[in-house]
Scaffold this active site. Sequence first.
Site, PDB file in Angstrom:
ATOM      1  N   ASP A  50       1.206  -1.208   0.202  1.00  0.00           N
ATOM      2  CA  ASP A  50       0.038  -0.027   0.030  1.00  0.00           C
ATOM      3  C   ASP A  50       0.785   1.297   0.119  1.00  0.00           C
ATOM      4  OD1 ASP A  50      -3.360   0.076   0.940  1.00  0.00           O
ATOM      5  OD2 ASP A  50      -2.120   1.985   0.781  1.00  0.00           O
ATOM      6  N   ASN A  78      -6.009  -4.849  -5.865  1.00  0.00           N
ATOM      7  CA  ASN A  78      -7.224  -4.251  -5.229  1.00  0.00           C
ATOM      8  C   ASN A  78      -7.039  -2.710  -5.137  1.00  0.00           C
ATOM      9  OD1 ASN A  78      -9.626  -4.411  -3.400  1.00  0.00           O
ATOM     10  ND2 ASN A  78      -7.930  -3.636  -2.008  1.00  0.00           N
ATOM     11  N   TYR A  93     -14.046   6.737 -13.571  1.00  0.00           N
ATOM     12  CA  TYR A  93     -13.845   5.547 -12.634  1.00  0.00           C
ATOM     13  C   TYR A  93     -14.603   4.382 -13.300  1.00  0.00           C
ATOM     14  CZ  TYR A  93     -14.728   2.870  -8.229  1.00  0.00           C
ATOM     15  OH  TYR A  93     -14.693   1.889  -7.473  1.00  0.00           O
ATOM     16  N   LYS A 120     -12.757   0.870 -14.312  1.00  0.00           N
ATOM     17  CA  LYS A 120     -13.265  -0.447 -13.955  1.00  0.00           C
ATOM     18  C   LYS A 120     -13.631  -1.403 -15.033  1.00  0.00           C
ATOM     19  CE  LYS A 120     -12.235   0.255  -9.404  1.00  0.00           C
ATOM     20  NZ  LYS A 120     -11.324  -0.715  -8.786  1.00  0.00           N
ATOM     21  N   THR A 179     -16.452   0.929   3.463  1.00  0.00           N
ATOM     22  CA  THR A 179     -15.170   1.419   3.801  1.00  0.00           C
ATOM     23  C   THR A 179     -14.846   2.968   3.586  1.00  0.00           C
ATOM     24  OG1 THR A 179     -14.481   1.408   1.372  1.00  0.00           O
ATOM     25  CG2 THR A 179     -14.361  -0.627   2.358  1.00  0.00           C
TER      26      THR A 179
HETATM   27  P1  NAI Z   1     -10.179   1.976   0.855  1.00  0.00           P
HETATM   28  O1  NAI Z   1     -10.096   3.401   0.539  1.00  0.00           O
HETATM   29  O2  NAI Z   1     -10.615   1.522   2.077  1.00  0.00           O
HETATM   30  O3  NAI Z   1      -8.858   1.436   0.649  1.00  0.00           O
HETATM   31  C1  NAI Z   1      -8.100   1.394  -0.709  1.00  0.00           C
HETATM   32  C2  NAI Z   1      -6.602   1.136  -0.423  1.00  0.00           C
HETATM   33  O4  NAI Z   1      -5.740   1.342  -1.445  1.00  0.00           O
HETATM   34  C3  NAI Z   1      -6.242   2.262   0.616  1.00  0.00           C
HETATM   35  O5  NAI Z   1      -5.413   1.703   1.695  1.00  0.00           O
HETATM   36  C4  NAI Z   1      -5.377   3.066   0.037  1.00  0.00           C
HETATM   37  O6  NAI Z   1      -3.982   3.867   0.562  1.00  0.00           O
HETATM   38  C5  NAI Z   1      -4.829   2.285  -1.164  1.00  0.00           C
HETATM   39  N1  NAI Z   1      -4.307   2.885  -2.298  1.00  0.00           N
HETATM   40  C6  NAI Z   1      -4.873   3.837  -3.187  1.00  0.00           C
HETATM   41  N2  NAI Z   1      -4.249   4.372  -4.113  1.00  0.00           N
HETATM   42  C7  NAI Z   1      -3.226   3.597  -4.169  1.00  0.00           C
HETATM   43  C8  NAI Z   1      -1.926   3.410  -5.001  1.00  0.00           C
HETATM   44  N3  NAI Z   1      -1.916   4.347  -6.030  1.00  0.00           N
HETATM   45  N4  NAI Z   1      -1.037   2.392  -4.660  1.00  0.00           N
HETATM   46  C9  NAI Z   1      -1.292   1.697  -3.560  1.00  0.00           C
HETATM   47  N5  NAI Z   1      -2.075   1.709  -2.698  1.00  0.00           N
HETATM   48  C10 NAI Z   1      -3.207   2.490  -3.069  1.00  0.00           C
HETATM   49  O7  NAI Z   1     -11.261   1.377  -0.389  1.00  0.00           O
HETATM   50  P2  NAI Z   1     -12.110  -0.010  -0.670  1.00  0.00           P
HETATM   51  O8  NAI Z   1     -13.631   0.194  -0.524  1.00  0.00           O
HETATM   52  O9  NAI Z   1     -11.561  -1.067   0.342  1.00  0.00           O
HETATM   53  O10 NAI Z   1     -11.372  -0.250  -2.048  1.00  0.00           O
HETATM   54  C11 NAI Z   1     -10.609  -1.317  -2.510  1.00  0.00           C
HETATM   55  C12 NAI Z   1     -11.104  -1.622  -4.162  1.00  0.00           C
HETATM   56  O11 NAI Z   1     -12.433  -1.947  -4.063  1.00  0.00           O
HETATM   57  C13 NAI Z   1     -10.917  -0.426  -4.939  1.00  0.00           C
HETATM   58  O12 NAI Z   1     -10.396  -0.897  -6.099  1.00  0.00           O
HETATM   59  C14 NAI Z   1     -12.204   0.122  -5.143  1.00  0.00           C
HETATM   60  O13 NAI Z   1     -12.439   0.874  -6.555  1.00  0.00           O
HETATM   61  C15 NAI Z   1     -13.181  -1.335  -5.038  1.00  0.00           C
HETATM   62  N6  NAI Z   1     -14.533  -0.860  -5.044  1.00  0.00           N
HETATM   63  C16 NAI Z   1     -14.936  -0.467  -3.668  1.00  0.00           C
HETATM   64  C17 NAI Z   1     -16.312  -0.203  -3.417  1.00  0.00           C
HETATM   65  C18 NAI Z   1     -16.681   0.187  -2.087  1.00  0.00           C
HETATM   66  O14 NAI Z   1     -17.986   0.289  -1.892  1.00  0.00           O
HETATM   67  N7  NAI Z   1     -15.989   0.110  -1.024  1.00  0.00           N
HETATM   68  C19 NAI Z   1     -17.347  -0.528  -4.439  1.00  0.00           C
HETATM   69  C20 NAI Z   1     -16.596  -1.189  -5.743  1.00  0.00           C
HETATM   70  C21 NAI Z   1     -15.371  -1.435  -5.722  1.00  0.00           C
END
Ligand code: NAI
Length: 251
Positions: A37, A90, A155, A159, A190
């Site tokens: 991360d 992810n 976005y 995706k 989240t």
């Molecule tokens: P979150 O914001 O809780 O966690 C995302 C993590 O990715 C964070 O720890 C952040 O520091 C890290 N991150 C962001 N950009 C980065 C980069 N350039 N390099 C390395 N690390 C990076 O988000 P969440 O919800 O857990 O999202 C995870 C995945 O799930 C994402 O790809 C998001 O698009 C996808 N997603 C989430 C949804 C939701 O409702 N939470 C719905 C649909 C998809």
Amino acid sequence: MSDLQGKVAIVTGGAAGIGRATARLFAQAGARVVVADRAEAAAQAVVAEIEQAGGEALFQRVDVSREEDCAAMVEAAVARFGRLDIAFNNAGIPGRVARTEDQGLAHWHRIIDVNLTGVFHCMVHELRAMKAHGGAIVNTASVAGVRGAPYSSAYAASKHGVIGLTRSAAREYGRYGIRINAICPGVVKTAMADELAAASLPGSSDALLAASILRRPGEPEEAAELVLWLCSDKASFVAGANYMVDGGLTA
Ligand code: NAI
């Protein structure tokens, strides 16, 4: 539970949300986990949680939009644990809520760089490490990867791209014993979901949930369970697929 006993796994975006839940579940299932991360303190905390529970984990600082970081991440996994069997690509960012004409080119590039090119960079290096012995890769798409997401077109484009990349690579690497699949979360509790809800048009998150079958947001652990299954040998006949974990939002 020992579905992943002896396996080595990378989780990008492992510091928070769905990635954190998956890193913890992978470790509980017996895997040694690289928590990758850009958020160092939060990722180190996940490593500490895993170690306190008796597991093995390593923090690797990575910005997935930088290829050199992704190469170093895979090198670190192999240097520390000897191999790479599993990768959960992810890490992602939500982006601006705005009409397409107002998304802005710099914003467009940033979203594509992290959400789509980031998955590509990770896969290139993971595939090279897995080719000799096989493995499993899961990429995080979204419900916005299978249908339009108004006011989030950059976005949604990123995706949709993740799904195309997943399917294409899956067709290339099945012969090497590497299964590649995608997951499409709906609204999961989240920081990202909070951010999107705050930026959205009033009532739009509520409307989204009301339109789903289960009528509630998901827990990160509920998405993690799907990823664990896809990465385990129990999913041995699953490749190039795209699994919804969305409470029925897209049914
Ligand atoms: P979150 O914001 O809780 O966690 C995302 C993590 O990715 C964070 O720890 C952040 O520091 C890290 N991150 C962001 N950009 C980065 C980069 N350039 N390099 C390395 N690390 C990076 O988000 P969440 O919800 O857990 O999202 C995870 C995945 O799930 C994402 O790809 C998001 O698009 C996808 N997603 C989430 C949804 C939701 O409702 N939470 C719905 C649909 C998809």
